[in-house]
Design a protein around this motif. Structure first.
Motif, PDB file in Angstrom:
ATOM      1  N   LEU A 138       0.835  -1.198   0.000  1.00 12.64           N
ATOM      2  CA  LEU A 138       0.000   0.000   0.000  1.00 12.64           C
ATOM      3  C   LEU A 138       0.871   1.249   0.000  1.00 12.64           C
ATOM      4  O   LEU A 138       0.599   2.207  -0.737  1.00 12.64           O
ATOM      5  CB  LEU A 138      -0.921   0.001   1.216  1.00 12.64           C
ATOM      6  N   GLU A 139       1.906   1.261   0.803  1.00 14.97           N
ATOM      7  CA  GLU A 139       2.788   2.425   0.861  1.00 14.97           C
ATOM      8  C   GLU A 139       3.471   2.670  -0.484  1.00 14.97           C
ATOM      9  O   GLU A 139       3.634   3.823  -0.902  1.00 14.97           O
ATOM     10  CB  GLU A 139       3.822   2.214   1.969  1.00 14.97           C
ATOM     11  N   THR A 140       3.851   1.581  -1.152  1.00 17.48           N
ATOM     12  CA  THR A 140       4.476   1.726  -2.469  1.00 17.48           C
ATOM     13  C   THR A 140       3.475   2.268  -3.475  1.00 17.48           C
ATOM     14  O   THR A 140       3.805   3.134  -4.302  1.00 17.48           O
ATOM     15  CB  THR A 140       5.021   0.369  -2.949  1.00 17.48           C
ATOM     16  N   ALA A 141       2.232   1.770  -3.404  1.00 19.16           N
ATOM     17  CA  ALA A 141       1.184   2.254  -4.305  1.00 19.16           C
ATOM     18  C   ALA A 141       0.909   3.735  -4.065  1.00 19.16           C
ATOM     19  O   ALA A 141       0.770   4.522  -5.014  1.00 19.16           O
ATOM     20  CB  ALA A 141      -0.087   1.431  -4.125  1.00 19.16           C
ATOM     21  N   LEU A 142       0.856   4.130  -2.802  1.00 17.80           N
ATOM     22  CA  LEU A 142       0.600   5.534  -2.483  1.00 17.80           C
ATOM     23  C   LEU A 142       1.734   6.433  -2.965  1.00 17.80           C
ATOM     24  O   LEU A 142       1.497   7.564  -3.404  1.00 17.80           O
ATOM     25  CB  LEU A 142       0.416   5.696  -0.970  1.00 17.80           C
ATOM     26  N   ALA A 143       2.958   5.927  -2.906  1.00 19.70           N
ATOM     27  CA  ALA A 143       4.106   6.708  -3.373  1.00 19.70           C
ATOM     28  C   ALA A 143       4.005   6.990  -4.871  1.00 19.70           C
ATOM     29  O   ALA A 143       4.554   7.985  -5.358  1.00 19.70           O
ATOM     30  CB  ALA A 143       5.407   5.981  -3.047  1.00 19.70           C
ATOM     31  N   ARG A 144       3.321   6.124  -5.613  1.00 22.18           N
ATOM     32  CA  ARG A 144       3.165   6.277  -7.056  1.00 22.18           C
ATOM     33  C   ARG A 144       1.874   7.002  -7.435  1.00 22.18           C
ATOM     34  O   ARG A 144       1.636   7.276  -8.612  1.00 22.18           O
ATOM     35  CB  ARG A 144       3.174   4.898  -7.719  1.00 22.18           C
ATOM     36  N   PHE A 145       1.051   7.321  -6.429  1.00 22.33           N
ATOM     37  CA  PHE A 145      -0.262   7.926  -6.668  1.00 22.33           C
ATOM     38  C   PHE A 145      -0.129   9.445  -6.595  1.00 22.33           C
ATOM     39  O   PHE A 145       0.256   9.983  -5.561  1.00 22.33           O
ATOM     40  CB  PHE A 145      -1.247   7.408  -5.628  1.00 22.33           C
ATOM     41  N   GLU A 146      -0.452  10.127  -7.671  1.00 23.66           N
ATOM     42  CA  GLU A 146      -0.186  11.567  -7.731  1.00 23.66           C
ATOM     43  C   GLU A 146      -1.062  12.380  -6.777  1.00 23.66           C
ATOM     44  O   GLU A 146      -0.748  13.537  -6.482  1.00 23.66           O
ATOM     45  CB  GLU A 146      -0.364  12.075  -9.164  1.00 23.66           C
ATOM     46  N   HIS A 147      -2.145  11.800  -6.276  1.00 25.19           N
ATOM     47  CA  HIS A 147      -3.017  12.523  -5.344  1.00 25.19           C
ATOM     48  C   HIS A 147      -2.853  12.012  -3.915  1.00 25.19           C
ATOM     49  O   HIS A 147      -3.777  12.115  -3.106  1.00 25.19           O
ATOM     50  CB  HIS A 147      -4.477  12.391  -5.783  1.00 25.19           C
ATOM     51  N   ARG A 148      -1.689  11.465  -3.604  1.00 19.81           N
ATOM     52  CA  ARG A 148      -1.487  10.843  -2.296  1.00 19.81           C
ATOM     53  C   ARG A 148      -1.656  11.823  -1.136  1.00 19.81           C
ATOM     54  O   ARG A 148      -1.980  11.417  -0.017  1.00 19.81           O
ATOM     55  CB  ARG A 148      -0.106  10.196  -2.220  1.00 19.81           C
TER      56      ARG A 148
ATOM     57  N   LEU B 192      -3.491  -2.257  -6.100  1.00 17.40           N
ATOM     58  CA  LEU B 192      -3.856  -1.205  -5.156  1.00 17.40           C
ATOM     59  C   LEU B 192      -3.805   0.168  -5.821  1.00 17.40           C
ATOM     60  O   LEU B 192      -4.679   1.014  -5.589  1.00 17.40           O
ATOM     61  CB  LEU B 192      -2.906  -1.240  -3.954  1.00 17.40           C
ATOM     62  N   LEU B 193      -2.797   0.386  -6.648  1.00 23.86           N
ATOM     63  CA  LEU B 193      -2.695   1.658  -7.355  1.00 23.86           C
ATOM     64  C   LEU B 193      -3.893   1.862  -8.272  1.00 23.86           C
ATOM     65  O   LEU B 193      -4.456   2.967  -8.336  1.00 23.86           O
ATOM     66  CB  LEU B 193      -1.397   1.706  -8.152  1.00 23.86           C
ATOM     67  N   GLN B 194      -4.308   0.821  -8.952  1.00 26.02           N
ATOM     68  CA  GLN B 194      -5.469   0.920  -9.839  1.00 26.02           C
ATOM     69  C   GLN B 194      -6.732   1.226  -9.052  1.00 26.02           C
ATOM     70  O   GLN B 194      -7.579   2.013  -9.490  1.00 26.02           O
ATOM     71  CB  GLN B 194      -5.645  -0.375 -10.636  1.00 26.02           C
ATOM     72  N   HIS B 195      -6.884   0.624  -7.881  1.00 25.93           N
ATOM     73  CA  HIS B 195      -8.035   0.922  -7.035  1.00 25.93           C
ATOM     74  C   HIS B 195      -8.035   2.394  -6.597  1.00 25.93           C
ATOM     75  O   HIS B 195      -9.092   3.041  -6.567  1.00 25.93           O
ATOM     76  CB  HIS B 195      -8.045   0.015  -5.797  1.00 25.93           C
ATOM     77  N   LEU B 196      -6.860   2.908  -6.302  1.00 22.10           N
ATOM     78  CA  LEU B 196      -6.754   4.313  -5.902  1.00 22.10           C
ATOM     79  C   LEU B 196      -7.144   5.230  -7.067  1.00 22.10           C
ATOM     80  O   LEU B 196      -7.880   6.204  -6.877  1.00 22.10           O
ATOM     81  CB  LEU B 196      -5.321   4.623  -5.461  1.00 22.10           C
ATOM     82  N   ILE B 197      -6.653   4.906  -8.251  1.00 18.18           N
ATOM     83  CA  ILE B 197      -6.953   5.720  -9.430  1.00 18.18           C
ATOM     84  C   ILE B 197      -8.452   5.686  -9.735  1.00 18.18           C
ATOM     85  O   ILE B 197      -9.074   6.724 -10.022  1.00 18.18           O
ATOM     86  CB  ILE B 197      -6.137   5.229 -10.637  1.00 18.18           C
TER      87      ILE B 197
END
Length: 208
Positions: free
Chosen positions: A21-31, A200-205
């Motif tokens: 999750l932390e890695t996904a959030l690091a790649r998420f531009e709206h973190r 997880l990144l896709q879910h965030l997007i």
């Protein structure tokens, strides 16, 4: 955006899920718009505070596994953890009660240190094989993340945050959380297992 994770430090899958999750959030531009809330979950609420059988011995007894059969499973979990930059050693891990550790995470959350406290507890239990039901150990780990020793001692000596732990568990039960990490984004469950970082990144997007 609000992410809630039901998690117990007794389980290595939850540690792996945290790092992904932390890695996904690091790649998420709206973190910077994401709030992460760690919810309490006890895998074994009746487990004593004093270390007893190892995790392998417990699995052998409860699941009817042959002696030594957990070794391969442990090696695979440790390999997956290593891929996420984590060091865990499951062979000698002795499960204990995690209720006080859960209370400590709630105390840490009041000071913006919940994630750091979870991390230190995971590492202490799964990597260093510490007894995270021992008040002295919990105090030491809490000091490592910057919590006030007086507040930590007062929490551990009393029943502070016990209602918060129970409240999380009751909410989790209503949402159907029964096992490995329950990830929820804005109240909707995205996984009952340990999704990949990309998932997880896709879910965030999508949630965004």
């Amino acid at each position: 955006m609000k992410i809630e994770i039901w998690s117990d430090i007794m389980c290595p899958w939850r540690y792996i899920g945290k790092r992904r999750l932390e890695t996904a959030l690091a790649r998420f531009e709206h973190r910077d718009q994401v709030e992460v809330v760690w919810r309490s979950f006890e895998l074994r609420p009746d487990q004593p505070r004093t270390p007893g059988p190892t995790l392998g011995e417990m699995m052998q007894h409860r699941l009817g596994l042959q002696p030594g059969s957990a070794v391969g499973l442990f090696a695979e979990i440790e390999r997956l953890a290593q891929e996420e930059g984590l060091h865990i050693e499951l062979t000698g891990v002795q499960p204990v009660n995690s209720f006080d550790a859960q209370r400590l995470v709630h105390l840490a959350a009041d000071h913006g240190l919940a994630s750091q406290m979870k991390e230190r507890l995971f590492r202490g239990y799964l990597g260093e094989q510490r007894n995270v039901a021992d008040p002295d150990v919990l105090l030491e780990l809490a000091l490592d993340v910057g919590l006030d020793p007086v507040a930590v001692k007062a929490t551990l000596d009393g029943d502070a945050y016990a209602a918060d732990v129970r409240g999380d568990e009751e909410l989790g039960a209503r949402r159907g959380v029964t096992g490995v990490p329950g990830f929820f984004i804005n109240g909707g469950q995205v996984s009952s297992g340990v999704p990949s970082t990309q998932a997880l990144l896709q879910h965030l997007i999508q949630a965004r």
